[in-house]
Design an enzyme around this catalytic site. Structure first.
Site, PDB file in Angstrom:
ATOM      1  N   GLY A   1      -6.297   7.756   3.947  1.00  0.00           N
ATOM      2  CA  GLY A   1      -6.920   8.225   2.716  1.00  0.00           C
ATOM      3  C   GLY A   1      -8.426   8.111   2.767  1.00  0.00           C
TER       4      GLY A   1
ATOM      5  N   GLY B   1     -34.420  28.891  22.716  1.00  0.00           N
ATOM      6  CA  GLY B   1     -34.260  27.914  21.642  1.00  0.00           C
ATOM      7  C   GLY B   1     -33.883  26.539  22.165  1.00  0.00           C
TER       8      GLY B   1
HETATM    9  C1  HXC Z   1       0.315  -1.089  -1.510  1.00  0.00           C
HETATM   10  C2  HXC Z   1       1.055  -0.933   0.630  1.00  0.00           C
HETATM   11  C3  HXC Z   1       0.236   0.189   0.864  1.00  0.00           C
HETATM   12  C4  HXC Z   1      -0.573   0.642  -0.212  1.00  0.00           C
HETATM   13  C5  HXC Z   1       1.257  -0.263   2.683  1.00  0.00           C
HETATM   14  N1  HXC Z   1       1.668  -1.167   1.779  1.00  0.00           N
HETATM   15  N2  HXC Z   1       0.394   0.592   2.136  1.00  0.00           N
HETATM   16  N3  HXC Z   1       1.088  -1.565  -0.533  1.00  0.00           N
HETATM   17  N4  HXC Z   1      -0.505  -0.047  -1.374  1.00  0.00           N
HETATM   18  N5  HXC Z   1      -1.411   1.660  -0.078  1.00  0.00           N
HETATM   19  C6  HXC Z   1       2.582  -2.273   1.993  1.00  0.00           C
HETATM   20  C7  HXC Z   1       3.990  -1.817   2.267  1.00  0.00           C
HETATM   21  O1  HXC Z   1       4.660  -1.594   1.061  1.00  0.00           O
HETATM   22  C8  HXC Z   1       4.539  -3.009   3.019  1.00  0.00           C
HETATM   23  O2  HXC Z   1       4.826  -4.028   2.103  1.00  0.00           O
HETATM   24  C9  HXC Z   1       3.352  -3.490   3.827  1.00  0.00           C
HETATM   25  O3  HXC Z   1       2.192  -2.958   3.181  1.00  0.00           O
HETATM   26  C10 HXC Z   1       3.361  -3.001   5.248  1.00  0.00           C
HETATM   27  O4  HXC Z   1       3.552  -1.585   5.247  1.00  0.00           O
HETATM   28  P1  HXC Z   1       4.655  -0.862   6.138  1.00  0.00           P
HETATM   29  O5  HXC Z   1       4.811   0.509   5.617  1.00  0.00           O
HETATM   30  O6  HXC Z   1       5.870  -1.703   6.245  1.00  0.00           O
HETATM   31  O7  HXC Z   1       3.952  -0.857   7.545  1.00  0.00           O
HETATM   32  P2  HXC Z   1       3.904   0.293   8.644  1.00  0.00           P
HETATM   33  O8  HXC Z   1       5.285   0.826   8.901  1.00  0.00           O
HETATM   34  O9  HXC Z   1       3.173  -0.288   9.814  1.00  0.00           O
HETATM   35  O10 HXC Z   1       3.039   1.477   8.002  1.00  0.00           O
HETATM   36  C11 HXC Z   1       1.706   1.247   7.680  1.00  0.00           C
HETATM   37  C12 HXC Z   1       1.136   2.447   6.910  1.00  0.00           C
HETATM   38  C13 HXC Z   1       2.089   2.807   5.739  1.00  0.00           C
HETATM   39  C14 HXC Z   1       1.006   3.629   7.880  1.00  0.00           C
HETATM   40  C15 HXC Z   1      -0.258   2.080   6.431  1.00  0.00           C
HETATM   41  O11 HXC Z   1       2.369   1.628   4.991  1.00  0.00           O
HETATM   42  C16 HXC Z   1       1.498   3.807   4.818  1.00  0.00           C
HETATM   43  O12 HXC Z   1       1.500   5.017   5.098  1.00  0.00           O
HETATM   44  N6  HXC Z   1       0.993   3.335   3.695  1.00  0.00           N
HETATM   45  C17 HXC Z   1       0.416   4.207   2.685  1.00  0.00           C
HETATM   46  C18 HXC Z   1      -0.949   4.650   3.095  1.00  0.00           C
HETATM   47  C19 HXC Z   1      -1.638   5.352   1.990  1.00  0.00           C
HETATM   48  O13 HXC Z   1      -1.247   6.486   1.626  1.00  0.00           O
HETATM   49  N7  HXC Z   1      -2.578   4.646   1.374  1.00  0.00           N
HETATM   50  C20 HXC Z   1      -3.281   5.119   0.192  1.00  0.00           C
HETATM   51  C21 HXC Z   1      -4.341   6.066   0.718  1.00  0.00           C
HETATM   52  S1  HXC Z   1      -5.320   6.666  -0.544  1.00  0.00           S
HETATM   53  P3  HXC Z   1       6.205  -4.863   2.209  1.00  0.00           P
HETATM   54  O14 HXC Z   1       6.026  -5.941   1.207  1.00  0.00           O
HETATM   55  O15 HXC Z   1       7.290  -3.906   1.867  1.00  0.00           O
HETATM   56  O16 HXC Z   1       6.268  -5.319   3.602  1.00  0.00           O
HETATM   57  C22 HXC Z   1      -6.651   5.690  -0.429  1.00  0.00           C
HETATM   58  C23 HXC Z   1      -7.655   6.014  -1.461  1.00  0.00           C
HETATM   59  C24 HXC Z   1      -8.998   5.492  -1.060  1.00  0.00           C
HETATM   60  O17 HXC Z   1      -6.768   4.835   0.346  1.00  0.00           O
HETATM   61  C25 HXC Z   1     -10.006   6.224  -1.833  1.00  0.00           C
HETATM   62  C26 HXC Z   1     -11.364   6.011  -1.319  1.00  0.00           C
HETATM   63  C27 HXC Z   1     -12.256   7.173  -1.634  1.00  0.00           C
END
Ligand code: HXC
Length: 515
Positions: free
Chosen positions: A170, A405
Site C-alpha cells: 500500500g 543534446g
Molecule cells: C492488521 C495485519 C495487517 C494489516 C497483516 N496483519 N497485515 N493486521 N492490519 N494491514 C496481521 C495478520 O492478520 C496476521 O495476524 C499477521 O499480521 C501476519 O500476517 P500474515 O498474513 O499471517 O502473514 P503473511 O502470510 O506473511 O502475509 C503478510 C502480508 C499479508 C503479505 C503483509 O498479511 C497482507 O497482505 N496483509 C495486508 C497488506 C495490506 O493490504 N496492508 C494495508 C495496505 S494499505 P495474526 O494475528 O492472524 O497472525 C496501507 C495504507 C498506507 O498501508 C497509506 C499510506 C499513504
C-alpha cells in the site's frame, strides 16, 4: 521493596525483548526471515545498539485489541554505530501484528527521525510490514503521513536508507521511495501499491508477489531498488559499504580513506579499451575501474537503465560520484530511465558535497515514438536541470562520441562544469558524420552521378573537420585534451584544484525541477 520493582522491571524488559513471543519468532525464521532485533544486530557494530521506546504499546480497544498488546508495538527503534559512525534506525517487527504501523509506531519512527536530523546522522529503515494497521484506521494512515513529512524534512539534510526485507504494501511503499537508497532482499522483499489480489480483481491479470513487486522487478524494471541483495546478510553488507562512501550529513565531508593507490599512477593500456571503430561497443566500467583507487567501483542501480552507469569510488582517498554512458547497452544512448537514474544520483551527490565526474561516450538521446510519447522531453531535461543545479566540483571527460543534446546534457562546459577534458578520440558534433551529411547534403546526393562516392567523400570531410575534440578546445569548452594514460592524475589534480570550490546562487525557496 526496591527488589520487587527491579524484578518487575526486568520482567517487562524481557517481555519487550521477546517482541511477539517465541512462536512468532519461530514463524519468522520458518519464513526464512530474521527478526527485527537480529537484523539490527547484524547491521550495527557489536553491542552498540541503544533501544528507545521499547515499552511503547498501542492504546486501542476496538476489535479485541486490548488482548493484542505487545511492547514495542510493531517497530524497534534506536541508535547505534556502523564502523564507529552513529546512525539512527527503525526496524518493523513482523512478530507483532505483522509489523503493521500503528499511531504509536509512527510516533516512535518520527521521534527517531527528528533526533537524527538534529544531530546530523543517517536514518536507516528496515521494512517488513503489513502496512497500515487496519484496526487503527485513520490513526495509522495519519501516522504514515507524519513519516512522509519527516522523510521530506530529512531529505538533503541526512542520508536516508531503506532496507526492504519483507512485505511493504500500500502507501507504505512511499516512505522508502522518498529515501535516498533502497536495498531489497531477493525472494524476501516485496513492494507494491496494490497486491496481486487487487490486480486480479481490477485487471483480471494473474501475477505472483515476486513478479509484481519482488526485488528483481524493482531492481531491473521500476528502478525502485538501487540494490538487490542475495539475502538479508548481503543487504546489510551493502549498507555498510554505501555508508563508507557518504558523509553523515550535508555539512560534513565524506570519510577520507588511505587507499595507498599512487595518485600519479599512469595506465598506458587505457586507450586500448576503446575500439578503433567507434561503432563497436566496449565496457565503460573497465575504464572506470582502471582510473579509480585500487580499481574499486561501488555501482548503484546496476540492474536498472544500464545504458548509464552511476556509482561511488575514491580518487586519492576522497569519495567521488561517477556518471558515465555505457556503450555496451543501447550504444550508450540516453533514454527516460537513464536520465532519471543519473539525475537522482547527481542530486544526491550535490546534497552531500560529493564531486561528480562524468565520462562521456554517447550518440545522443534515444529517438522514437515510444520514448517521445513516454516523455523523453520531460524526463531527459531533468539531467540538464540536475547538472545545472549542482554546485559541487564537476569534472567531465569526453572519451568518444558526444553528439548533440547528449553532449550538452552530459555536463558540458556551459552547464556550469568546472573542468572539461577530452581524449584525442573524442568526437564532439551536433550529429554523427553520416547523419549530418544525410541532412546537410541531401540535394547534392540525390542528384549526384555516384552518390556512394560523394557520400564517402563528404562523410570523411565532416569527420576530419568536426569528429575530434580540437574545435571544442579552440573555443575553450574543452579545457584540455589529455593523454588517456594520464587520466587518473589529471582527474586528481582537477579535484585538488576544486577542493575549496564555493558557489553561491541567488536565494530562493527552491527551484522547480521539471518532474
Ligand atoms: C492488521 C495485519 C495487517 C494489516 C497483516 N496483519 N497485515 N493486521 N492490519 N494491514 C496481521 C495478520 O492478520 C496476521 O495476524 C499477521 O499480521 C501476519 O500476517 P500474515 O498474513 O499471517 O502473514 P503473511 O502470510 O506473511 O502475509 C503478510 C502480508 C499479508 C503479505 C503483509 O498479511 C497482507 O497482505 N496483509 C495486508 C497488506 C495490506 O493490504 N496492508 C494495508 C495496505 S494499505 P495474526 O494475528 O492472524 O497472525 C496501507 C495504507 C498506507 O498501508 C497509506 C499510506 C499513504
Amino acid at each position: 521493596m526496591h527488589s520487587e520493582k527491579i524484578k518487575n522491571f526486568l520482567h517487562k524488559r524481557r517481555q519487550a525483548e521477546q517482541s511477539g513471543g517465541e512462536e512468532r519468532i519461530q514463524g519468522q525464521h520458518d519464513k526464512g526471515k530474521l527478526t527485527a532485533r537480529e537484523r539490527i544486530d547484524l547491521l550495527l557494530d557489536e553491542g552498540s545498539f541503544t533501544e528507545i521506546d521499547a515499552m511503547t504499546t498501542h492504546h486501542y480497544h476496538e476489535f479485541d485489541m486490548q488482548n493484542k498488546k505487545f511492547f514495542g508495538d510493531g517497530v524497534v527503534t534506536g541508535y547505534g554505530t556502523i564502523h564507529g559512525r552513529q546512525v539512527f534506525l527503525f526496524a518493523y517487527d513482523f512478530t507483532v501484528l505483522g509489523g503493521t504501523l500503528s499511531e504509536m509506531g509512527a510516533k516512535k519512527i518520527t521521534k527517531i527521525m527528528e533526533h537524527a536530523v538534529k544531530v546530523g546522522s543517517p536514518i536507516i529503515g528496515i521494512i517488513d510490514s503489513g502496512g497500515a494497521r487496519i484496526q487503527e484506521g485513520i490513526l495509522s494512515l495519519d501516522g504514515f503521513a507524519s513519516i512522509f513529512y519527516h522523510n521530506q524534512l530529512a531529505s538533503g539534510v541526512v542520508p536516508q536508507i531503506t532496507i526492504s526485507v519483507g512485505p511493504s504494501a500500500g502507501g507504505a511503499v512511499y516512505s522508502p521511495a522518498m529515501t535516498d537508497f533502497v536495498i531489497m532482499a531477493d525472494k524476501i522483499a516485496t513492494m507494491f501499491v496494490t497486491g496481486p489480489e487487487v490486480v486480479k480483481t481490477v485487471l483480471g491479470e494473474e501475477v505472483s508477489f515476486d513478479e509484481l513487486g519482488g526485488a528483481m522487478s524493482h531492481g531491473r524494471n521500476s528502478g525502485v531498488a538501487h540494490f538487490v541483495g542475495k539475502n538479508e546478510y548481503q543487504c546489510m553488507d551493502i549498507v555498510k559499504t554505501l555508508l563508507s562512501y557518504i558523509p553523515q550529513n550535508s555539512t560534513e565531508e565524506a570519510p577520507i580513506v588511505e587507499t595507498g593507490d599512487d595518485p600519479n599512477r599512469l595506465d598506458n593500456n587505457l586507450i586500448n579499451i576503446i575500439p578503433e571503430n567507434p561503432l563497436q561497443p566496449y565496457d565503460m566500467k573497465e575504464i572506470i575501474t582502471s582510473i579509480v583507487d585500487n580499481h574499486v567501483f561501488f555501482e548503484i542501480h546496476e540492474l536498472f537503465a544500464p545504458n548509464v552507469v552511476v556509482g561511488f569510488a575514491r580518487l586519492h582517498g576522497k569519495t567521488i560520484g561517477i556518471v558515465a554512458n555505457q556503450p555496451m547497452v543501447l550504444a550508450g544512448a540516453l533514454d527516460i530511465d537513464s536520465s532519471n537514474k543519473a539525475s537522482r544520483f547527481i542530486r544526491f551527490c550535490d546534497c552531500y558535497g560529493i564531486p561528480i565526474i562524468t565520462l562521456v561516450d554517447t550518440p545522443g538521446y534515444m529517438p522514437g515514438t515510444q520514448q517521445e510519447h513516454a516523455g523523453i522531453i520531460r524526463h531527459g531535461s531533468k539531467l540538464l536541470y540536475a547538472y545545472c543545479e549542482a554546485t559541487v566540483p564537476k569534472i567531465t571527460l569526453i572519451i568518444g562520441k558526444a553528439y548533440g543534446g547528449a553532449y550538452i546534457a552530459m555536463a558540458s562546459k556551459n552547464l556550469g562544469t568546472d573542468v572539461n577534458y577530452a581524449w584525442p578520440t573524442a568526437q564532439i558534433a551536433v550529429l554523427g558524420s553520416e547523419a549530418a551529411v544525410r541532412i546537410m547534403n541531401r540535394k547534392e546526393l540525390d542528384s549526384a552521378k555516384d552518390p556512394t562516392a560523394l557520400k564517402k567523400q563528404l562523410v570523411d570531410n565532416f569527420t576530419e573537420k568536426f569528429a575530434n575534440p580540437y574545435v571544442a578546445a579552440s573555443y575553450g569548452t574543452i579545457d584540455s585534451v589529455i593523454d588517456p594514460a594520464e587520466t587518473r592524475p589529471s582527474l586528481i589534480r582537477a579535484l585538488d584544484a576544486l577542493a575549496n570550490k564555493r558557489e553561491r546562487r541567488i536565494p530562493r525557496k527552491h527551484g522547480n525541477i521539471n518532474l
